[in-house]
Motif scaffolding. Structure first.
Motif, short mmCIF file in Angstrom:
data_model
loop_
_atom_site.label_atom_id
_atom_site.label_comp_id
_atom_site.label_asym_id
_atom_site.label_seq_id
_atom_site.Cartn_x
_atom_site.Cartn_y
_atom_site.Cartn_z
N PHE A 8 21.43 33.80 21.01
CA PHE A 8 21.00 32.44 20.55
C PHE A 8 19.94 31.93 21.90
CE2 PHE A 8 25.10 32.89 18.91
CZ PHE A 8 25.01 32.58 17.69
N TYR A 9 18.84 31.72 21.32
CA TYR A 9 17.91 30.95 22.22
C TYR A 9 16.95 29.91 21.87
CZ TYR A 9 15.01 34.28 19.70
OH TYR A 9 14.25 34.98 18.88
N GLU A 10 16.57 29.07 22.64
CA GLU A 10 15.62 28.10 22.32
C GLU A 10 14.22 28.30 22.75
OE1 GLU A 10 16.67 25.04 21.38
OE2 GLU A 10 18.59 25.24 21.31
N ASP A 11 13.75 29.08 21.51
CA ASP A 11 12.42 29.85 21.84
C ASP A 11 11.30 28.46 21.71
OD1 ASP A 11 12.84 29.38 19.23
OD2 ASP A 11 11.20 30.82 18.50
N GLY A 12 11.33 27.41 21.12
CA GLY A 12 10.55 26.64 21.02
C GLY A 12 10.44 25.90 22.44
N ALA A 13 11.40 25.44 23.26
CA ALA A 13 11.39 24.85 24.47
C ALA A 13 10.72 25.85 25.47
CB ALA A 13 12.91 24.08 24.81
N MET A 14 11.42 27.12 25.33
CA MET A 14 10.91 28.19 26.33
C MET A 14 9.37 28.36 26.43
SD MET A 14 13.83 30.36 25.92
CE MET A 14 13.62 31.66 27.79
N ALA A 15 8.87 28.54 24.92
CA ALA A 15 7.32 28.52 24.80
C ALA A 15 6.52 27.16 25.26
CB ALA A 15 7.05 28.71 23.21
N TYR A 16 6.94 25.91 25.08
CA TYR A 16 6.34 24.75 25.61
C TYR A 16 6.23 24.83 27.14
CZ TYR A 16 6.06 22.32 21.14
OH TYR A 16 5.31 22.15 19.83
N GLN A 17 7.61 25.33 27.80
CA GLN A 17 7.53 25.26 29.07
C GLN A 17 6.70 26.37 29.71
OE1 GLN A 17 9.44 23.43 31.19
NE2 GLN A 17 8.43 24.20 33.07
N GLN A 18 6.53 27.41 29.14
CA GLN A 18 5.55 28.58 29.57
C GLN A 18 4.19 28.07 29.51
OE1 GLN A 18 5.99 32.53 28.58
NE2 GLN A 18 4.05 33.32 28.86
N GLU A 19 3.85 27.17 28.40
CA GLU A 19 2.58 26.49 27.98
C GLU A 19 2.27 25.75 29.31
OE1 GLU A 19 -0.01 23.98 24.79
OE2 GLU A 19 2.02 24.87 24.47
N TYR A 20 3.21 24.95 29.72
CA TYR A 20 3.03 23.64 30.67
C TYR A 20 2.96 24.28 31.96
CZ TYR A 20 4.56 20.33 34.19
OH TYR A 20 4.43 19.58 35.07
N LEU A 21 3.56 25.35 32.32
CA LEU A 21 3.48 26.10 33.80
C LEU A 21 2.00 26.77 33.72
CD1 LEU A 21 7.06 27.73 34.06
CD2 LEU A 21 6.21 25.67 35.31
N PHE A 22 1.49 27.55 32.74
CA PHE A 22 0.43 27.99 32.64
C PHE A 22 -0.72 26.77 32.95
CE2 PHE A 22 -3.49 29.63 30.35
CZ PHE A 22 -3.88 30.53 30.91
N GLN A 23 -0.66 25.64 32.21
CA GLN A 23 -1.81 24.65 32.45
C GLN A 23 -1.63 24.11 33.97
OE1 GLN A 23 -0.54 21.86 29.45
NE2 GLN A 23 -1.76 22.94 27.79
N GLN A 24 -0.37 24.06 34.60
CA GLN A 24 -0.29 23.61 35.90
C GLN A 24 -0.83 24.61 36.97
OE1 GLN A 24 0.59 20.30 36.59
NE2 GLN A 24 0.48 20.33 34.32
N CYS A 25 -0.55 25.87 36.60
CA CYS A 25 -1.04 27.19 37.44
C CYS A 25 -2.89 27.11 37.38
CB CYS A 25 -0.66 28.31 37.12
SG CYS A 25 1.11 28.54 37.44
N ARG A 26 -3.38 26.49 36.02
CA ARG A 26 -4.79 26.89 36.08
C ARG A 26 -5.31 25.72 36.73
NH1 ARG A 26 -7.89 26.86 31.38
NH2 ARG A 26 -9.54 27.64 33.23
N ARG A 27 -4.70 24.38 36.74
CA ARG A 27 -5.02 23.23 37.61
C ARG A 27 -5.16 23.54 38.92
NH1 ARG A 27 -2.26 20.43 33.10
NH2 ARG A 27 -3.88 19.28 32.01
N LYS A 28 -3.93 24.01 39.47
CA LYS A 28 -4.06 24.61 40.77
C LYS A 28 -4.88 25.53 41.30
CE LYS A 28 0.03 22.24 42.21
NZ LYS A 28 0.14 21.42 43.13
N LEU A 29 -5.11 26.56 40.51
CA LEU A 29 -6.05 27.58 40.95
C LEU A 29 -7.65 27.24 40.77
CD1 LEU A 29 -4.34 30.54 38.81
CD2 LEU A 29 -4.86 30.52 41.52
N TYR A 30 -7.93 26.39 40.03
CA TYR A 30 -9.33 25.75 39.61
C TYR A 30 -9.51 24.32 40.21
CZ TYR A 30 -9.52 30.33 37.73
OH TYR A 30 -9.31 31.73 37.64
N LYS A 31 -8.45 23.92 40.68
CA LYS A 31 -8.42 22.32 41.04
C LYS A 31 -9.03 21.49 40.01
CE LYS A 31 -8.58 23.93 45.74
NZ LYS A 31 -8.21 25.14 45.56
N LEU A 32 -8.41 21.69 38.77
CA LEU A 32 -8.91 20.95 37.53
C LEU A 32 -8.15 19.57 37.88
CD1 LEU A 32 -8.68 23.56 34.86
CD2 LEU A 32 -10.93 22.81 36.15
#
Length: 88
Positions: free
Chosen positions: A64-88
């Motif tokens: 059993f897994y919460e795939d929706g919540a996990m996918a949203y978390q991965q999306e959020y972390l990706f966006q935050q990493c991009r902001r840090k890498l490119y100072k957006l």
């Protein structure tokens, strides 16, 4: 030598907070490095939400897994990493 990045977590205690590290070696804006980022973020989401927050469990040969919540978390972390890498 072949390690382009990693995710590491140390569980905290009552007096210490949890520590997480996302390491990306020699970051470049190319497909290979974006692939490494996505790969390591998967580990982060799987470990933190799946294992530590109970969003991935097995019972009677079923997973059993919460795939929706996990996918949203991965999306959020990706966006935050991009902001840090490119100072957006």
């Amino acid at each position: 030598e072949y390690n382009k990045g990693f995710f590491w977590m140390k569980q905290g205690s009552d007096t210490q907070k949890r520590t997480t590290i996302l390491y990306l070696k020699n970051w470049k804006e190319d497909w290979e490095h974006y692939g490494t980022l996505i790969h390591e973020l998967f580990h982060a989401v799987f470990i933190v939400l799946g294992n530590e927050r109970g969003m991935l469990t097995a019972q009677d040969d079923e997973v059993f897994y919460e795939d929706g919540a996990m996918a949203y978390q991965q999306e959020y972390l990706f966006q935050q990493c991009r902001r840090k890498l490119y100072k957006l």
